[in-house]
Write an enzyme that holds these catalytic residues in place. Sequence first.
Site, mmCIF file in Angstrom:
data_model
loop_
_atom_site.group_PDB
_atom_site.id
_atom_site.type_symbol
_atom_site.label_atom_id
_atom_site.label_comp_id
_atom_site.label_asym_id
_atom_site.label_seq_id
_atom_site.Cartn_x
_atom_site.Cartn_y
_atom_site.Cartn_z
ATOM 1 N N ARG A 283 29.413 58.701 29.820
ATOM 2 C CA ARG A 283 30.899 58.587 29.815
ATOM 3 C C ARG A 283 30.880 58.464 31.094
ATOM 4 O O ARG A 283 30.987 57.418 31.958
ATOM 5 C CB ARG A 283 31.402 58.711 28.693
ATOM 6 C CG ARG A 283 32.872 58.750 29.736
ATOM 7 C CD ARG A 283 34.341 58.764 29.238
ATOM 8 N NE ARG A 283 34.144 59.844 27.585
ATOM 9 C CZ ARG A 283 34.171 61.198 28.298
ATOM 10 N NH1 ARG A 283 34.418 61.111 29.813
ATOM 11 N NH2 ARG A 283 34.302 61.993 27.618
ATOM 12 N N LYS B 133 30.633 36.157 32.326
ATOM 13 C CA LYS B 133 30.609 34.501 33.037
ATOM 14 C C LYS B 133 29.423 34.693 33.380
ATOM 15 O O LYS B 133 28.258 34.710 32.971
ATOM 16 C CB LYS B 133 31.625 34.346 33.689
ATOM 17 C CG LYS B 133 33.181 34.795 33.131
ATOM 18 C CD LYS B 133 33.597 33.705 31.791
ATOM 19 C CE LYS B 133 34.595 34.417 31.238
ATOM 20 N NZ LYS B 133 35.776 34.589 32.371
ATOM 21 N N TYR C 3 44.326 33.888 36.375
ATOM 22 C CA TYR C 3 43.706 33.529 34.925
ATOM 23 C C TYR C 3 44.017 34.308 34.168
ATOM 24 O O TYR C 3 45.199 35.411 34.257
ATOM 25 C CB TYR C 3 42.334 34.963 34.617
ATOM 26 C CG TYR C 3 41.690 34.721 33.473
ATOM 27 C CD1 TYR C 3 40.998 33.890 33.107
ATOM 28 C CD2 TYR C 3 41.698 36.293 33.232
ATOM 29 C CE1 TYR C 3 40.219 34.233 31.644
ATOM 30 C CE2 TYR C 3 41.524 36.503 31.298
ATOM 31 C CZ TYR C 3 40.330 34.740 31.145
ATOM 32 O OH TYR C 3 39.381 35.729 29.818
ATOM 33 N N ASP D 162 39.125 38.477 41.924
ATOM 34 C CA ASP D 162 38.546 38.297 41.644
ATOM 35 C C ASP D 162 37.911 36.934 41.615
ATOM 36 O O ASP D 162 38.202 35.465 41.701
ATOM 37 C CB ASP D 162 39.907 37.705 40.563
ATOM 38 C CG ASP D 162 38.946 37.229 38.626
ATOM 39 O OD1 ASP D 162 37.506 36.583 39.000
ATOM 40 O OD2 ASP D 162 39.475 37.116 37.785
HETATM 41 C C1 LIG Z 1 36.944 35.476 32.156
HETATM 42 C C2 LIG Z 1 37.652 35.666 32.640
HETATM 43 C C3 LIG Z 1 38.821 37.211 33.650
HETATM 44 C C4 LIG Z 1 38.381 37.726 32.003
HETATM 45 O O1 LIG Z 1 36.932 38.704 32.020
HETATM 46 P P1 LIG Z 1 36.738 38.817 30.618
HETATM 47 O O2 LIG Z 1 35.200 39.462 30.820
HETATM 48 O O3 LIG Z 1 36.807 37.935 29.293
HETATM 49 O O4 LIG Z 1 37.475 41.252 30.555
HETATM 50 C C5 LIG Z 1 39.319 37.810 34.127
HETATM 51 N N1 LIG Z 1 38.972 36.190 35.323
HETATM 52 C C6 LIG Z 1 38.922 34.999 35.486
HETATM 53 C C7 LIG Z 1 38.736 34.018 36.374
HETATM 54 C C8 LIG Z 1 37.924 34.635 34.135
HETATM 55 O O5 LIG Z 1 37.436 33.722 34.393
#
Ligand SMILES: *Cc1c(COP(=O)(O)O)cnc(C)c1O
Length: 404
Positions: A50, A201, A102, A176
């Site tokens: 952890r 992604k 998002y 982000d």
């Molecule tokens: C998918 C996504 C997230 C969230 O990520 P997860 O790995 O699904 O929790 C945050 N911001 C954007 C722009 C995304 O496309």
Amino acid sequence: MAPKRSYSLETELVLSKSTDQYNASVPPLYQSATFKQPSLSNMGEYDYTRSGNPTRTYLQNHLAKVMKATHTYAVTSGMGCLDVITRLLKPGDEVIAGDDLYGGTHRLLTYLHKKGDVKLGHYDTTDTELIKSKITTSTKMIFLESPTNPLIKVVDVRSIAQYAHQVNPDVIVVFDNTMMSPVLMTPLDLGVDIQYESATKYLNGHHDIMAGVLATRSDKLAEQLFFVINSTGCGLSPFDSWLLCRGLRTLAIRVERQQQNCSKIAEFLQNIGFKVRYPGLKSHPQHELHNSMCRGYGGVLSFETGSIKISEKIVESTEIFGIAVSFGCVNSLISMPCKMSHASIDAKTREERALPEDLIRLCIGIENCDDLIDDLHKALLKSGAVKVNERDELFNAVGIEAKL
Ligand SMILES: *Cc1c(COP(=O)(O)O)cnc(C)c1O
């Protein structure tokens, strides 16, 4: 100070600098929850996964170079990153967020707002003057995303970050970067304090793990982020860290191919007459602003057909494109955001934010582009969206600037 990379990004991504005792050519997987200590007076570098694990450390050091950060942390999802970041806020803190973030980000921030934990304002972040007018000495955090999806709105990150720090040197600007990935954008160079992205992604690129990555150049913020990660136990597991290391090696070449395909598909759809949103199109209202911050345009576009029924038919008629949320994977996906990824935003709010109900989002993979265009063309014919049978008549190149 911006950390310097020894080599260009493509090289750093594949370069393996392991200190393994056997010189393994890929980072070893330490699938162990605890680590034995040499003695009570001589504790080793790791004690409990952890708090730290050698495979995760390897990944984080690798990512720090890629993201040009001094501190990088890998956690269990993109939303996990947001959870860690929002725990730095105190009750009643004022927070500014984009109005086209998002869906999951919107959900968590709204939850904290409704609980009374933070005072949240959602604004159109493409209106730089509006955002500036909302930033005060009480603004504690600003959440930005660019380009947003599915509306592909571009935010002037540099101006907003600079102005916010001028007004309040302690403000934390959070960005982000899931849509661009470190290949196409380095947000820390634009003045943001914390960058995060969903590694589910592009970074991993194979849709076989969920992961999130946080990066900063501030020792103070890094210490606070690590405190939360260690306390809550959301650090990425050793095996998922190992898989993410593997995915990262092909990041540059994947993004390059996805972007090439996406540019051609954007042209194809625009030539037919659909309203296409893609930052690489000269018709995109913020094409130049995007160019001033990014090295390319990515693999996500959206378009409107003018009819919800037709859009539904198109989505259900493709064969190569899978009907799925998410993007950044090697295979292509198609979706209707209002029915899928953005269904968590209620219909009234969607309308206020001008999110067209007929909008189709395409997330482009690394397949042969002609196959993708043929597949879309067949779906467009089947749905009645186009009547011309001759694909080539629809596809005359309009200028997309080649970037990569
Ligand atoms: C998918 C996504 C997230 C969230 O990520 P997860 O790995 O699904 O929790 C945050 N911001 C954007 C722009 C995304 O496309």
